[in-house]
Scaffold this motif. Structure first.
Motif, PDB file in Angstrom:
ATOM      1  N   CYS A  41       0.838  -1.208   0.000  1.00  0.00           N
ATOM      2  CA  CYS A  41       0.000   0.000   0.000  1.00  0.00           C
ATOM      3  C   CYS A  41       0.867   1.250   0.000  1.00  0.00           C
ATOM      4  CB  CYS A  41      -0.928  -0.020   1.220  1.00  0.00           C
ATOM      5  SG  CYS A  41      -1.996   1.431   1.346  1.00  0.00           S
ATOM      6  N   TYR A  42       1.899   1.286   0.861  1.00  0.00           N
ATOM      7  CA  TYR A  42       2.790   2.442   0.906  1.00  0.00           C
ATOM      8  C   TYR A  42       3.563   2.584  -0.404  1.00  0.00           C
ATOM      9  CZ  TYR A  42       2.166   3.897   5.762  1.00  0.00           C
ATOM     10  OH  TYR A  42       1.665   4.403   6.931  1.00  0.00           O
ATOM     11  N   GLN A  43       3.947   1.459  -0.983  1.00  0.00           N
ATOM     12  CA  GLN A  43       4.664   1.503  -2.266  1.00  0.00           C
ATOM     13  C   GLN A  43       3.767   2.046  -3.372  1.00  0.00           C
ATOM     14  OE1 GLN A  43       5.927  -2.570  -2.732  1.00  0.00           O
ATOM     15  NE2 GLN A  43       7.784  -2.283  -1.481  1.00  0.00           N
ATOM     16  N   SER A  44       2.491   1.670  -3.334  1.00  0.00           N
ATOM     17  CA  SER A  44       1.537   2.161  -4.330  1.00  0.00           C
ATOM     18  C   SER A  44       1.320   3.665  -4.193  1.00  0.00           C
ATOM     19  CB  SER A  44       0.198   1.427  -4.176  1.00  0.00           C
ATOM     20  OG  SER A  44      -0.760   1.922  -5.080  1.00  0.00           O
ATOM     21  N   ILE A  45       1.238   4.136  -2.942  1.00  0.00           N
ATOM     22  CA  ILE A  45       1.068   5.568  -2.712  1.00  0.00           C
ATOM     23  C   ILE A  45       2.330   6.330  -3.100  1.00  0.00           C
ATOM     24  CG2 ILE A  45       0.625   7.343  -0.953  1.00  0.00           C
ATOM     25  CD1 ILE A  45      -0.956   5.233   0.609  1.00  0.00           C
ATOM     26  N   GLY A  46       3.476   5.676  -2.905  1.00  0.00           N
ATOM     27  CA  GLY A  46       4.745   6.292  -3.280  1.00  0.00           C
ATOM     28  C   GLY A  46       5.367   7.130  -2.188  1.00  0.00           C
ATOM     29  N   ILE A  47       5.143   6.716  -0.935  1.00  0.00           N
ATOM     30  CA  ILE A  47       5.731   7.444   0.188  1.00  0.00           C
ATOM     31  C   ILE A  47       6.388   6.448   1.137  1.00  0.00           C
ATOM     32  CG2 ILE A  47       4.073   9.358   0.090  1.00  0.00           C
ATOM     33  CD1 ILE A  47       2.623   8.050   2.454  1.00  0.00           C
ATOM     34  N   ALA A  48       7.254   6.974   1.994  1.00  0.00           N
ATOM     35  CA  ALA A  48       7.916   6.126   2.982  1.00  0.00           C
ATOM     36  C   ALA A  48       6.933   5.744   4.077  1.00  0.00           C
ATOM     37  CB  ALA A  48       9.110   6.862   3.578  1.00  0.00           C
ATOM     38  N   SER A  68      -5.721  15.209   3.038  1.00  0.00           N
ATOM     39  CA  SER A  68      -5.596  15.430   1.587  1.00  0.00           C
ATOM     40  C   SER A  68      -4.837  14.288   0.925  1.00  0.00           C
ATOM     41  CB  SER A  68      -4.879  16.758   1.317  1.00  0.00           C
ATOM     42  OG  SER A  68      -5.623  17.837   1.818  1.00  0.00           O
ATOM     43  N   ASP A  69      -3.742  13.835   1.563  1.00  0.00           N
ATOM     44  CA  ASP A  69      -2.968  12.705   1.027  1.00  0.00           C
ATOM     45  C   ASP A  69      -3.848  11.465   0.902  1.00  0.00           C
ATOM     46  OD1 ASP A  69      -0.668  14.260   1.017  1.00  0.00           O
ATOM     47  OD2 ASP A  69      -0.055  13.603   3.016  1.00  0.00           O
ATOM     48  N   PHE A  70      -4.639  11.226   1.935  1.00  0.00           N
ATOM     49  CA  PHE A  70      -5.488  10.035   1.969  1.00  0.00           C
ATOM     50  C   PHE A  70      -6.560  10.096   0.881  1.00  0.00           C
ATOM     51  CE2 PHE A  70      -9.198   7.714   3.755  1.00  0.00           C
ATOM     52  CZ  PHE A  70      -8.637   6.454   3.840  1.00  0.00           C
ATOM     53  N   GLY A  95      -8.680   8.417  -4.410  1.00  0.00           N
ATOM     54  CA  GLY A  95      -9.160   8.857  -5.716  1.00  0.00           C
ATOM     55  C   GLY A  95      -8.332   8.309  -6.865  1.00  0.00           C
ATOM     56  N   GLU A  96      -7.032   8.117  -6.646  1.00  0.00           N
ATOM     57  CA  GLU A  96      -6.146   7.580  -7.685  1.00  0.00           C
ATOM     58  C   GLU A  96      -6.048   6.056  -7.627  1.00  0.00           C
ATOM     59  OE1 GLU A  96      -2.500   9.612  -6.940  1.00  0.00           O
ATOM     60  OE2 GLU A  96      -3.212  11.535  -7.747  1.00  0.00           O
ATOM     61  N   LEU A  97      -6.910   5.447  -6.804  1.00  0.00           N
ATOM     62  CA  LEU A  97      -6.992   3.975  -6.662  1.00  0.00           C
ATOM     63  C   LEU A  97      -5.699   3.365  -6.140  1.00  0.00           C
ATOM     64  CD1 LEU A  97      -8.980   3.047  -9.925  1.00  0.00           C
ATOM     65  CD2 LEU A  97      -9.859   3.576  -7.640  1.00  0.00           C
ATOM     66  N   LYS A  98      -4.941   4.144  -5.390  1.00  0.00           N
ATOM     67  CA  LYS A  98      -3.731   3.612  -4.770  1.00  0.00           C
ATOM     68  C   LYS A  98      -4.044   3.001  -3.405  1.00  0.00           C
ATOM     69  CE  LYS A  98      -0.740   6.847  -7.231  1.00  0.00           C
ATOM     70  NZ  LYS A  98       0.148   8.038  -7.131  1.00  0.00           N
ATOM     71  N   VAL A  99      -5.165   3.400  -2.856  1.00  0.00           N
ATOM     72  CA  VAL A  99      -5.711   2.775  -1.649  1.00  0.00           C
ATOM     73  C   VAL A  99      -7.078   2.228  -2.032  1.00  0.00           C
ATOM     74  CG1 VAL A  99      -6.601   3.158   0.682  1.00  0.00           C
ATOM     75  CG2 VAL A  99      -4.475   4.260  -0.029  1.00  0.00           C
ATOM     76  N   ARG A 100      -7.261   0.928  -1.891  1.00  0.00           N
ATOM     77  CA  ARG A 100      -8.495   0.282  -2.353  1.00  0.00           C
ATOM     78  C   ARG A 100      -9.273  -0.329  -1.184  1.00  0.00           C
ATOM     79  NH1 ARG A 100      -8.935  -0.969  -7.819  1.00  0.00           N
ATOM     80  NH2 ARG A 100      -7.168  -0.317  -9.116  1.00  0.00           N
ATOM     81  N   GLY A 101     -10.540  -0.553  -1.428  1.00  0.00           N
ATOM     82  CA  GLY A 101     -11.367  -1.264  -0.450  1.00  0.00           C
ATOM     83  C   GLY A 101     -12.215  -0.376   0.441  1.00  0.00           C
TER      84      GLY A 101
END
Length: 794
Positions: A339-346, A354-356, A361-367
């Protein structure tokens, strides 16, 4: 965070009422409170409420025309101090709107101030009577500790102590629906949400919580919180536990609902929260963004507006739970890293709101669409509240029970006497010789409208009774002809009756009944006992047989309500008689006779089958189309479904799919006039056309379609609408608090057919349908029982 309703236990216990100041909305009245302050040590008096163990300022209920100040001085302050304490002035006046049927349109909470000396403060510490052991004097630090422990009845107390210390209000961001001018605050009818302009309004719309449901929830909110204006954690937690959440989840849910962190939520904030967690609320557009904001606050356990790694880990666990996946720590950890790798942050980087929202919205966090869903629909709670309040209101209107006899509702005298025999005649009570005393005069409450309704119901010269009398004569002239013969061989005998006069009476009846249908809700609410009849299809013989057995002196004098499920016309050539009979009795008894729309109450269908031809054959080429259109103008406005006692759902075809009807109240949003329902309302169309699937007809293809579409598949047999599975029915019933579905739409040999684990009952009320051998039946719903009555038409 999201479980099936089967794991939730009882959701209708309403345990929060036990800790409310009032036990029923019908008890709500004005309240007078006082902020008793000792300025010598800047402390105020709080009282611990025995019902809730919450701290509040001294308060007293004021009913009728009693004096506010008189009650305050005599019945409250005198009880505490043993002498009169001086009331300084009015600090605040709160006015709260109450929807009908409450006896008051609004109630008031007046908050006064009273200063006491240190000597009087000492006297208050050992009072006698109801305040003994319940008084606590608190300064600002004490109150902040109580606030942190969630034992204040309302954060308003922070305002009160701030006023004593001459500091600004401690409550930030007061609710926009609280209209305040100086020391006056009003919650008006504007608190009800309408429109779709904001994402908050959109989520209420998406949840299917209409105005009626909002009014029920608003009254419940007031009952839980009043005389305070905010709902605090104690009663909120009990409410959500009744919805099926756990007590542990309640803490996180309250943090999520308390948007401004004030320690108390307003009605609208309560409504928005319920809309966001409603199982059927769509997860797209504005509602999706708002739901994600709630989810963020739910996860933000330390309330620092940031999601750290352990809080994001909870998100992964919740999503895996909703998907019924393994919670093995290794798998959870792997998915969190991904999940963190998909978001692109440490992983050490905390996410802001806003990050969340951006990551979702960009489907980097699903479910997120699958979590934060209440185990039970709030509509189920609403139904239980309505049932409870109806019982409370009935009890409040009843006289005191004497000698152990059961209580009964208040009665009033009907203004006419009905003479029963071969004909039903009506006379006004006060015109019958030697029947009333000189003191028994006509009640002043009887106006001309009620007099006319009562007369039309029984008087032989009313338009509806003239039409009914003509229908019976026509039946006697034509009863030897079976209703299911071919149209070409049908010869209709008018005898000495004038078809143009009958057409004129019918047109008048159609116009009058249309006005009644337009005023009815699309989803009727009918109390038992009720006789429920299915398809009649022009079988006037069976309709009269049902009348002879069940309501032989007319619906008005029948102890049961009558509910007809549609398909009154077509195929049988006494369709004109059937629909004219039903319309006439609907006019006479609009609160006892109820008609739903079936798939044959549509012009296009009737033109394909027989009703249009029947009208032309009986009334000719000139009057026939006029009669056909007059009848259909009324049928275009028929209601589409009904609920009996809040438990038995009735419609012609079957339950609608959840993407059209997430909650049953959505039916009331269907337009009242539908002259082309297929184009105007998909939901109405499904209610009229859907069928339950039969196990023998399920192929692998249909099974896959059912699995992919929440238990619904294309209705290939009819070429339109859907079929539905037992799982879809069980979900529909459970989410709306229903026990059974009663429907028509299909001929069944025994007159009834029980299927889908005994929760679905099909009823058909026309025997020997189209030359067949089937029996006609009807249903009696009464005292929690569904009974099947089969017609012996031999």
């Amino acid at each position: 965070m999201n479980r099936s309703s089967g794991d939730s236990g009882q959701s209708s216990s309403m345990s929060y009422i036990k800790s409310s100041t009032f036990k029923s909305v019908f008890e709500l009245c004005d309240v007078v409170s006082v902020i008793v302050c000792c300025r010598a040590d800047t402390s105020i008096m709080l009282i611990i409420e025995s019902s809730s163990n919450e701290y509040w300022i001294p308060s007293i209920k004021v009913t009728g025309l009693n004096s506010w100040l008189g009650h305050l001085a005599k019945d409250l302050l005198n009880d505490i101090f043993g002498c009169n304490a001086s009331v300084q002035g009015l600090m605040r006046l709160n006015k709260l709107w109450l929807p009908s049927p409450h006896k008051f349109s609004y109630i008031c909470h007046a908050i006064f101030t009273a200063d006491v000396t240190l000597e009087m403060k000492k006297k208050s510490k050992s009072p006698f009577g109801k305040y003994r052991g319940k008084i606590r004097w608190c300064n600002l630090d004490d109150i902040l500790k109580l606030f942190g422990s969630n034992v204040l009845k309302s954060p308003e107390i922070l305002d009160f102590i701030a006023w004593i210390n001459r500091k600004p209000s401690a409550i930030l961001n007061p609710p926009s629906d609280h209209e305040t001018v100086g020391s006056f605050m009003e919650i008006s009818e504007n608190v009800i949400v309408s429109g779709k302009n904001t994402i908050y309004e959109q989520i209420v719309e998406a949840a299917g919580i209409d105005r009626h449901a909002q009014e029920v929830l608003y009254k419940e909110f007031v009952l839980m919180s009043y005389p305070a204006i905010y709902l605090t954690f104690t009663n909120f937690a009990k409410f959500v536990v009744d919805l099926g959440w756990t007590k542990e989840e309640a803490t996180h849910l309250y943090r999520s609902a308390d948007i401004y962190g004030r320690g108390g939520i307003s009605f609208r904030e309560f409504l928005y929260f319920l809309s966001a967690t409603e199982p059927g609320t769509s997860h797209g557009g504005g509602p999706a963004e708002l739901r994600c904001r709630y989810i963020f606050r739910y996860l933000d356990t330390d309330k620092n507006n940031l999601l750290k790694r352990d809080e994001m880990k909870n998100l992964v666990i919740l999503v895996r739970k909703s998907r019924k996946m393994s919670l093995d720590p290794t798998q959870v950890e792997k998915e969190l890293v991904e999940c963190y790798q998909s978001i692109g942050i440490a992983e050490t980087y905390p996410l802001t709101m806003s990050d969340f929202l951006r990551a979702v919205g960009e489907l980097k966090v699903r479910g997120t669409s699958q979590i934060f869903r209440a185990p039970n629909s709030v509509q189920k709670i609403i139904k239980d509240i309505i049932d409870r309040d109806a019982k409370s209101q009935e009890e409040s209107l009843q006289p005191v029970s004497i000698g152990g006899y059961a209580k009964c509702p208040l009665y009033e005298l009907g203004i006419h006497s009905v003479k029963i025999g071969n004909m039903i005649n009506v006379e006004q009570l006060w015109s019958i010789e030697n029947a009333t005393s000189c003191t028994s005069t006509l009640p002043v409450s009887v106006n001309e409208t009620s007099r006319k309704v009562s007369t039309d119901k029984f008087h032989q010269n009313s338009k509806s009774n003239e039409l009914l009398r003509s229908l019976r004569k026509l039946y006697d002239l034509n009863k030897k002809t079976t209703c299911y013969i071919k149209l070409d061989s049908f010869v209709y005998n008018w005898g000495t009756l004038d078809s143009s006069v009958i057409a004129k009476n019918l047109a008048s009846v159609c116009s009058e009944v249309k006005a009644i249908f337009l005023k009815e809700r699309r989803l009727l609410d009918i109390p038992s006992p009720v006789y429920i009849l299915g398809d009649l299809h022009g079988n006037f013989t069976d309709l009269l047989n049902f009348e002879r057995i069940l309501w032989h002196v007319g619906p008005a004098l029948c102890p049961c309500n009558l509910l007809f499920l549609g398909d009154y016309v077509d195929r049988g050539y006494f369709s004109f008689e059937v629909i004219s009979y039903l319309f006439s009795y609907k006019i006479q008894s609009p609160k006892k006779v109820f008609l739903l729309r079936g798939n044959h109450e549509i012009r296009r269908v009737q033109q394909q089958w027989t009703f249009e031809k029947e009208c032309r054959m009986k009334f000719g080429e000139k009057l026939g189309p006029f009669i056909f259109n007059s009848i259909n103008d009324a049928m275009d406005c028929l209601p589409l479904a009904a609920v009996i006692d809040g438990r038995v759902f009735c419609c012609h075809g079957g339950i609608p799919p959840p993407w059209l009807c997430p909650v049953v109240s959505a039916i009331n949003d269907i337009p009242s006039l539908l002259n082309d329902p297929q184009e105007q309302s998909s939901l109405a169309w499904e209610l009229m056309w859907n069928d339950p699937i039969r196990a023998k007809t399920v192929t692998d293809k249909i099974a896959m379609e059912l699995l992919a579409n929440e238990g619904f598949a294309v209705n290939a047999k009819r070429g339109t609408a859907h079929i539905f599975s037992v799982e879809a029915l069980e979900k529909f019933l459970a989410s709306n608090g229903f026990t059974h579905l009663v429907r028509a739409h299909e001929v069944v040999e025994a007159g009834f057919y029980l299927q889908q684990k005994g929760h679905l009952l099909t009823v058909f009320s026309s025997s020997k349908y189209c030359g067949g051998v089937n029996t006609a039946a009807c249903i009696l719903a009464d005292q929690g029982k569904i009974r099947i009555l089969r017609l012996d038409s031999e």
